[in-house]
Design an enzyme around this catalytic site. Sequence first.
Site, PDB file in Angstrom:
ATOM      1  N   ASN A 192      -1.408   1.560   5.837  1.00 17.69           N
ATOM      2  CA  ASN A 192      -0.475   0.619   5.217  1.00 17.69           C
ATOM      3  C   ASN A 192       0.001  -0.306   6.325  1.00 17.69           C
ATOM      4  O   ASN A 192       0.412   0.157   7.378  1.00 17.69           O
ATOM      5  CB  ASN A 192       0.714   1.404   4.615  1.00 17.69           C
ATOM      6  CG  ASN A 192       1.800   0.490   4.099  1.00 17.69           C
ATOM      7  OD1 ASN A 192       1.593  -0.710   3.940  1.00 17.69           O
ATOM      8  ND2 ASN A 192       2.962   1.059   3.823  1.00 17.69           N
ATOM      9  N   GLY A 193      -0.092  -1.620   6.101  1.00 18.24           N
ATOM     10  CA  GLY A 193       0.368  -2.571   7.118  1.00 18.24           C
ATOM     11  C   GLY A 193      -0.700  -3.615   7.384  1.00 18.24           C
ATOM     12  O   GLY A 193      -1.630  -3.771   6.594  1.00 18.24           O
TER      13      GLY A 193
ATOM     14  N   ARG B  56       4.805   0.656  -6.047  1.00 13.74           N
ATOM     15  CA  ARG B  56       4.794  -0.213  -4.865  1.00 13.74           C
ATOM     16  C   ARG B  56       3.860  -1.402  -5.062  1.00 13.74           C
ATOM     17  O   ARG B  56       3.944  -2.376  -4.316  1.00 13.74           O
ATOM     18  CB  ARG B  56       4.336   0.590  -3.630  1.00 13.74           C
ATOM     19  CG  ARG B  56       5.306   1.688  -3.242  1.00 13.74           C
ATOM     20  CD  ARG B  56       4.710   2.574  -2.175  1.00 13.74           C
ATOM     21  NE  ARG B  56       4.616   1.927  -0.886  1.00 13.74           N
ATOM     22  CZ  ARG B  56       5.562   1.933   0.037  1.00 13.74           C
ATOM     23  NH1 ARG B  56       6.686   2.560  -0.191  1.00 13.74           N
ATOM     24  NH2 ARG B  56       5.392   1.332   1.193  1.00 13.74           N
TER      25      ARG B  56
ATOM     26  N   LYS C  25       6.484  -3.596  -4.911  1.00 12.62           N
ATOM     27  CA  LYS C  25       7.899  -3.236  -4.856  1.00 12.62           C
ATOM     28  C   LYS C  25       8.489  -3.506  -3.484  1.00 12.62           C
ATOM     29  O   LYS C  25       9.556  -4.070  -3.355  1.00 12.62           O
ATOM     30  CB  LYS C  25       8.071  -1.756  -5.220  1.00 12.62           C
ATOM     31  CG  LYS C  25       9.518  -1.270  -5.212  1.00 12.62           C
ATOM     32  CD  LYS C  25      10.330  -1.917  -6.306  1.00 12.62           C
ATOM     33  CE  LYS C  25      11.764  -1.468  -6.322  1.00 12.62           C
ATOM     34  NZ  LYS C  25      12.593  -2.348  -7.166  1.00 12.62           N
TER      35      LYS C  25
ATOM     36  N   LYS D  77      14.339 -12.558 -12.997  1.00 11.24           N
ATOM     37  CA  LYS D  77      13.989 -11.358 -13.770  1.00 11.24           C
ATOM     38  C   LYS D  77      13.024 -11.713 -14.884  1.00 11.24           C
ATOM     39  O   LYS D  77      12.022 -11.066 -15.093  1.00 11.24           O
ATOM     40  CB  LYS D  77      15.288 -10.778 -14.346  1.00 11.24           C
ATOM     41  CG  LYS D  77      15.433  -9.324 -14.384  1.00 11.24           C
ATOM     42  CD  LYS D  77      15.736  -8.610 -13.112  1.00 11.24           C
ATOM     43  CE  LYS D  77      14.843  -8.889 -11.969  1.00 11.24           C
ATOM     44  NZ  LYS D  77      15.334  -8.535 -10.678  1.00 11.24           N
TER      45      LYS D  77
ATOM     46  N   GLU E 159       9.440 -12.897 -13.508  1.00 12.15           N
ATOM     47  CA  GLU E 159       8.591 -11.923 -12.822  1.00 12.15           C
ATOM     48  C   GLU E 159       7.979 -10.898 -13.770  1.00 12.15           C
ATOM     49  O   GLU E 159       6.882 -10.403 -13.517  1.00 12.15           O
ATOM     50  CB  GLU E 159       9.326 -11.228 -11.672  1.00 12.15           C
ATOM     51  CG  GLU E 159      10.380 -10.239 -12.074  1.00 12.15           C
ATOM     52  CD  GLU E 159      11.010  -9.521 -10.891  1.00 12.15           C
ATOM     53  OE1 GLU E 159      10.294  -9.126  -9.971  1.00 12.15           O
ATOM     54  OE2 GLU E 159      12.243  -9.346 -10.920  1.00 12.15           O
TER      55      GLU E 159
ATOM     56  N   TRP F  43      -2.984  -2.646  -1.711  1.00  9.35           N
ATOM     57  CA  TRP F  43      -2.554  -3.962  -2.189  1.00  9.35           C
ATOM     58  C   TRP F  43      -3.256  -4.952  -1.260  1.00  9.35           C
ATOM     59  O   TRP F  43      -2.926  -5.045  -0.082  1.00  9.35           O
ATOM     60  CB  TRP F  43      -1.033  -4.069  -2.090  1.00  9.35           C
ATOM     61  CG  TRP F  43      -0.436  -5.231  -2.799  1.00  9.35           C
ATOM     62  CD1 TRP F  43      -0.077  -5.295  -4.125  1.00  9.35           C
ATOM     63  CD2 TRP F  43      -0.068  -6.502  -2.234  1.00  9.35           C
ATOM     64  NE1 TRP F  43       0.465  -6.515  -4.410  1.00  9.35           N
ATOM     65  CE2 TRP F  43       0.483  -7.275  -3.273  1.00  9.35           C
ATOM     66  CE3 TRP F  43      -0.161  -7.061  -0.962  1.00  9.35           C
ATOM     67  CZ2 TRP F  43       0.939  -8.572  -3.083  1.00  9.35           C
ATOM     68  CZ3 TRP F  43       0.291  -8.356  -0.768  1.00  9.35           C
ATOM     69  CH2 TRP F  43       0.832  -9.093  -1.822  1.00  9.35           C
TER      70      TRP F  43
ATOM     71  N   HIS G 101      21.287 -35.085 -13.458  1.00  4.51           N
ATOM     72  CA  HIS G 101      20.700 -35.841 -12.353  1.00  4.51           C
ATOM     73  C   HIS G 101      19.185 -35.710 -12.303  1.00  4.51           C
ATOM     74  O   HIS G 101      18.589 -35.920 -11.254  1.00  4.51           O
ATOM     75  CB  HIS G 101      21.360 -35.415 -11.033  1.00  4.51           C
ATOM     76  CG  HIS G 101      22.831 -35.653 -11.057  1.00  4.51           C
ATOM     77  ND1 HIS G 101      23.383 -36.899 -10.884  1.00  4.51           N
ATOM     78  CD2 HIS G 101      23.859 -34.814 -11.318  1.00  4.51           C
ATOM     79  CE1 HIS G 101      24.693 -36.817 -11.006  1.00  4.51           C
ATOM     80  NE2 HIS G 101      25.020 -35.564 -11.277  1.00  4.51           N
TER      81      HIS G 101
ATOM     82  N   CYS H 202       0.823  -1.211   0.000  1.00  3.73           N
ATOM     83  CA  CYS H 202       0.000   0.000   0.000  1.00  3.73           C
ATOM     84  C   CYS H 202       0.861   1.266   0.000  1.00  3.73           C
ATOM     85  O   CYS H 202       1.984   1.270   0.491  1.00  3.73           O
ATOM     86  CB  CYS H 202      -0.883   0.029   1.240  1.00  3.73           C
ATOM     87  SG  CYS H 202      -1.879  -1.439   1.403  1.00  3.73           S
TER      88      CYS H 202
ATOM     89  N   GLU I  16      19.377 -14.996 -10.688  1.00  2.00           N
ATOM     90  CA  GLU I  16      18.805 -13.661 -10.825  1.00  2.00           C
ATOM     91  C   GLU I  16      18.230 -13.472 -12.235  1.00  2.00           C
ATOM     92  O   GLU I  16      17.148 -12.899 -12.399  1.00  2.00           O
ATOM     93  CB  GLU I  16      19.887 -12.613 -10.508  1.00  2.00           C
ATOM     94  CG  GLU I  16      19.488 -11.173 -10.709  1.00  2.00           C
ATOM     95  CD  GLU I  16      18.240 -10.745  -9.945  1.00  2.00           C
ATOM     96  OE1 GLU I  16      17.766 -11.481  -9.067  1.00  2.00           O
ATOM     97  OE2 GLU I  16      17.738  -9.649 -10.253  1.00  2.00           O
TER      98      GLU I  16
HETATM   99  O1  M6R Z   1      13.397  -4.207  -0.931  1.00  2.46           O
HETATM  100  P1  M6R Z   1      14.078  -5.536  -0.896  1.00  2.46           P
HETATM  101  O2  M6R Z   1      15.385  -5.518  -1.609  1.00  2.46           O
HETATM  102  O3  M6R Z   1      14.201  -6.090   0.492  1.00  2.46           O
HETATM  103  O4  M6R Z   1      13.128  -6.511  -1.683  1.00  2.46           O
HETATM  104  C1  M6R Z   1      13.385  -7.884  -1.749  1.00  2.46           C
HETATM  105  C2  M6R Z   1      12.659  -8.523  -2.888  1.00  2.46           C
HETATM  106  O5  M6R Z   1      11.274  -8.384  -2.722  1.00  2.46           O
HETATM  107  C3  M6R Z   1      13.066  -7.912  -4.215  1.00  2.46           C
HETATM  108  O6  M6R Z   1      14.439  -8.005  -4.410  1.00  2.46           O
HETATM  109  C4  M6R Z   1      12.341  -8.615  -5.394  1.00  2.46           C
HETATM  110  O7  M6R Z   1      12.716  -9.940  -5.478  1.00  2.46           O
HETATM  111  C5  M6R Z   1      12.674  -7.855  -6.662  1.00  2.46           C
HETATM  112  N1  M6R Z   1      11.795  -6.760  -6.814  1.00  2.46           N
HETATM  113  C6  M6R Z   1      12.634  -8.706  -7.866  1.00  2.46           C
HETATM  114  O8  M6R Z   1      13.076  -8.002  -8.976  1.00  2.46           O
END
Ligand code: M6R
Length: 606
Positions: free
Chosen positions: A99-100, A27, A601, A483, A486, A75, A502, A2, A479
Amino acid sequence: MCGIVGYVGEQECAEILVDGLKRLEYRGYDSAGIAVFQNGKITVEKSKGKLADLEKKMENGKKPHGNCGIGHTRWATHGEPSDINSHPHGNKRVTIVHNGIIENYKQIKDFLISQGYGFESETDTETVAKMLDYYYDGNPIETISKMIDKVNGSYALGILFRDFPDTIFAIRKESPLIVGLGKNENFIASDMTPILKYTKDYYLLEQGEIAVITAKEVKIYNTEEELIQKEVLTADWDADAAEKGGYEHFMLKEINEQPTAIKTTIAPRIQDGMPYLEESGLTMEMLKNYRRIFVVACGTAMHAGLVGKYIIEKLARVEVTVDIASEFRYRDPLIEKEDLVILVSQSGETADTAAALALAKERGAATLAIVNVKGSRIAREADVVIYTHAGPEISVASTKAYSVQLSVMYLIAFELAYAKGVISKERCMELTKSLMEIPDKLNEALALKERCQFIASRLVNAESLLYIGRGLDYALSMEGSLKLKEISYIHSESYAAGELKHGTISLVTDEMPVIAVATQSNLLEKTISNVKEVKARGAKVVVICTNDVEIGKDVANHLIQLPKMEDMLMPLLAAIPMQYIAYYTAVLKGCDVDQPRNLAKSVTVE
Ligand code: M6R
């Protein structure tokens, strides 16, 4: 998650609130709303969907007029995305945005129902709004304090009391909230991005502090309800940093910002050619005395930790364990006082990483946070913080935050290896010099854009993809795989190349493209053997390697060659084609690159 904005001043606030919420879109959200003081009454407009839906709803004269209001992007956690569940919540007397998560909302709700209250939504937030109404006795500070005593969980709240027109009340516990300080206008926001174009000055609310905000002044009360003086902080992000600056997407802009982000992050930490982390409070003496290191983080930040493990263990010969924060916090880890726990987080607000930090502190371990957002929860709570200077990262998919996290890992590894006496000063200087050359080399990697775009066009119809690599290349390929999935929604998996035989190789057909990362010279031959194995089973293969090796068409269908650097530093360069491939695949598929579905985010709930 949020997002909250609030404005009080001399301007019409509805536009300011919606514009601010647009800057918080990154976010992640599924509904939005605003509440504005209009002719002494609180008028609420809210809608499921995107901000465009809210704007549409407010067309034809329905936009509330007034100079004070609060806004929210939701959210969904408690209750599906719907008009009713959208914030603001409350009644004619008290209206809030939140938010929370309120953990004991069920008990509160039951109690309030027994007191005659009715509820419209399924949210936990509405219980807080009604509870404030229940306690309201004409004194908002007292009312808020009573509410705080009863509510468990995390929250940032923007509150309007009908009896206090043109005043915003704000409070936070765990969830982030700042108070922006303008001239004859003041703000609240989840972070700086919505208010950077008005002011850079702000207060960071601490746990339990209550802010009372009018156009002319901001008063802050502590938990004892005493008026306190707080330090005014100044953001070092400029307003342009939160704009697309001519790029089609924030993600593309942020990929291209990596040379500058790395330069800005490492330059202040290098002195006389040697890593220098003391300005952050991490001395060589401290570093060399830790027995073991844990790196704890989520998602991309955790992947940065995996690269960190390889380089710290290889260079400094210190044991490093990398944990996913949501696992670490519940697995009763064997951490002790002599250990160092490194928390990596772009936002500094990730709930699981923050909980892991609390656990590490409880066990007496030293804690070091590598964080991008100044003053964020994790940065404030760790013993030592090394800020990465990437500027705001708006795209949900993390790119520049990853590179700067890696650069800090390198500095730690170099300094630790030197402090432990495992490498000489000359070698440490040599490695540091190579790290300083990275920004220029990154520009060469960024020039591979068209090549990556072409490769993306070959991958776009795949249903599933495999990333393979060995050692550091394996860590990096995790990574790359994250990427791609997602933002393009193409399933992909990353696998240690030597482990394929394996089991997983049975998945390989001509419909399963493989991206092989092969930048480590000592492992090149081995990885190429694995590439041949998948190619022999029909896979179309993309090989990412350095420009000093020759790889024939019989081995790779497509080749991406990067400038040759120290093997150890190659992840910084090889991340670029991975990011580009994910980006262009998502663009070709017509996906919402910067705000992929279901993602937020900063993940401020568990
Ligand atoms: O804000 P943070 O770095 O703690 O967030 C951790 C993950 O949520 C974040 O790295 C997420 O995996 C990425 N947005 C993916 O691209």
